[in-house]
Design an enzyme around this catalytic site. Structure first.
Site, PDB file in Angstrom:
ATOM      1  N   GLY A  59       0.846  -1.192   0.000  1.00 46.74           N
ATOM      2  CA  GLY A  59       0.000   0.000   0.000  1.00 46.74           C
ATOM      3  C   GLY A  59       0.877   1.236   0.000  1.00 46.74           C
ATOM      4  N   LEU A  60       0.248   2.370  -0.117  1.00 39.58           N
ATOM      5  CA  LEU A  60       0.973   3.640  -0.141  1.00 39.58           C
ATOM      6  C   LEU A  60       1.703   3.907   1.171  1.00 39.58           C
ATOM      7  CD1 LEU A  60      -1.763   5.896  -1.790  1.00 39.58           C
ATOM      8  CD2 LEU A  60       0.347   5.081  -2.870  1.00 39.58           C
ATOM      9  N   SER A  61       2.684   4.791   1.120  1.00 38.30           N
ATOM     10  CA  SER A  61       3.341   5.263   2.332  1.00 38.30           C
ATOM     11  C   SER A  61       2.279   5.923   3.208  1.00 38.30           C
ATOM     12  CB  SER A  61       4.429   6.281   1.966  1.00 38.30           C
ATOM     13  OG  SER A  61       5.045   6.781   3.125  1.00 38.30           O
ATOM     14  N   GLY A  62       2.251   5.562   4.473  1.00 39.84           N
ATOM     15  CA  GLY A  62       1.269   6.134   5.389  1.00 39.84           C
ATOM     16  C   GLY A  62      -0.051   5.388   5.436  1.00 39.84           C
ATOM     17  N   ALA A  63      -0.174   4.303   4.668  1.00 37.45           N
ATOM     18  CA  ALA A  63      -1.430   3.537   4.654  1.00 37.45           C
ATOM     19  C   ALA A  63      -1.617   2.736   5.936  1.00 37.45           C
ATOM     20  CB  ALA A  63      -1.477   2.615   3.438  1.00 37.45           C
ATOM     21  N   GLY A  64      -0.508   2.423   6.617  1.00 39.02           N
ATOM     22  CA  GLY A  64      -0.598   1.658   7.857  1.00 39.02           C
ATOM     23  C   GLY A  64       0.015   0.274   7.785  1.00 39.02           C
ATOM     24  N   LYS A  65       0.810   0.010   6.767  1.00 41.12           N
ATOM     25  CA  LYS A  65       1.407  -1.316   6.582  1.00 41.12           C
ATOM     26  C   LYS A  65       2.264  -1.735   7.769  1.00 41.12           C
ATOM     27  CE  LYS A  65       3.570   0.043   2.964  1.00 41.12           C
ATOM     28  NZ  LYS A  65       3.116   1.436   3.072  1.00 41.12           N
ATOM     29  N   SER A  66       3.220  -0.911   8.136  1.00 42.40           N
ATOM     30  CA  SER A  66       4.133  -1.251   9.242  1.00 42.40           C
ATOM     31  C   SER A  66       3.388  -1.377  10.560  1.00 42.40           C
ATOM     32  CB  SER A  66       5.242  -0.201   9.368  1.00 42.40           C
ATOM     33  OG  SER A  66       6.072  -0.227   8.232  1.00 42.40           O
TER      34      SER A  66
ATOM     35  N   SER B 140       5.994  -1.751  -2.193  1.00 41.73           N
ATOM     36  CA  SER B 140       6.021  -2.689  -3.331  1.00 41.73           C
ATOM     37  C   SER B 140       5.017  -2.254  -4.401  1.00 41.73           C
ATOM     38  CB  SER B 140       5.798  -4.132  -2.876  1.00 41.73           C
ATOM     39  OG  SER B 140       4.714  -4.282  -2.002  1.00 41.73           O
TER      40      SER B 140
END
Length: 197
Positions: free
Chosen positions: A31-38, A105
């Site tokens: 997902g985009l940067s800031g989407a909450g992946k980490s 990614s």
């Protein structure tokens, strides 16, 4: 490369998985940067570890400090970044681990490459879907602001494309739901697919 042979070991992936009492797999957050992946990958890892699962979290920022520290952010470097991470994830799956990854990614082809590397039934793509406006509002690292000001080039979502997954195994809409609720959704989806018990 023709002189290099893969050595099969007496202790194989199945033995390692049985030893750990789990199905090894890669849970690939995109997902985009800031989407909450980490954030979500970390919270899911905590939940899995609390239930006795053997896990490892590969985070996009962390691998850029070592394994991928020599790479930039143009398309070719991003592709190589994901290829390297895919190879590491494959080794960790072979070790019997549940591997969580948190990487933008941005390209479908690279995510498919990792899916094919890991093997059938051992790759779960999780699309953390947050609108660009929400990601920009969150902007935890100040990167969108820099990209909009022209200080960062090739920034995904601004001047570099993000190819959203067409058929992810799990599609999470993350525009304000509590992390705990999203982790519950993830655990439910993984159990429904009989990937975890």
């Amino acid at each position: 490369m023709s002189n290099i042979v893969w050595h099969a070991h007496a202790v194989d992936k199945q033995s390692r998985a049985e030893q750990k009492g789990q199905k090894p797999l890669v849970i690939w957050f995109t997902g985009l940067s800031g989407a909450g992946k980490s954030t979500l990958a970390g919270a899911l890892e905590q939940a899995l570890a609390a239930s006795g699962k053997h896990t490892y979290l590969l985070d996009g920022d962390n691998v850029r400090h070592g394994l991928c520290g020599d790479l930039g952010f143009d398309d070719a470097a991003r592709q190589e970044n994901i290829r390297r991470v895919g190879e590491v994830a494959k080794l960790m799956v072979d070790a019997g681990l549940i591997v969580l990854t948190a990487f933008i990614s941005p390209f479908r082809a690279e995510r498919e490459l990792v899916r094919n590397l890991v093997g059938e039934g051992e790759f779960v793509e999780v699309f953390v879907d947050a609108p660009l406006s929400v990601c920009e509002e969150r902007d935890p690292k100040g990167l969108y602001k820099k990209a909009r000001a022209g200080e960062i080039r090739n920034f995904t979502g601004i001047d570099s494309a993000y190819e959203a997954p067409e058929q992810p195994e799990i599609h999470l809409l993350n525009a304000g739901k509590p992390v705990a609720a999203l982790v519950d959704e993830l655990l439910t989806a993984l159990r429904l697919r009989v990937l975890i018990d």
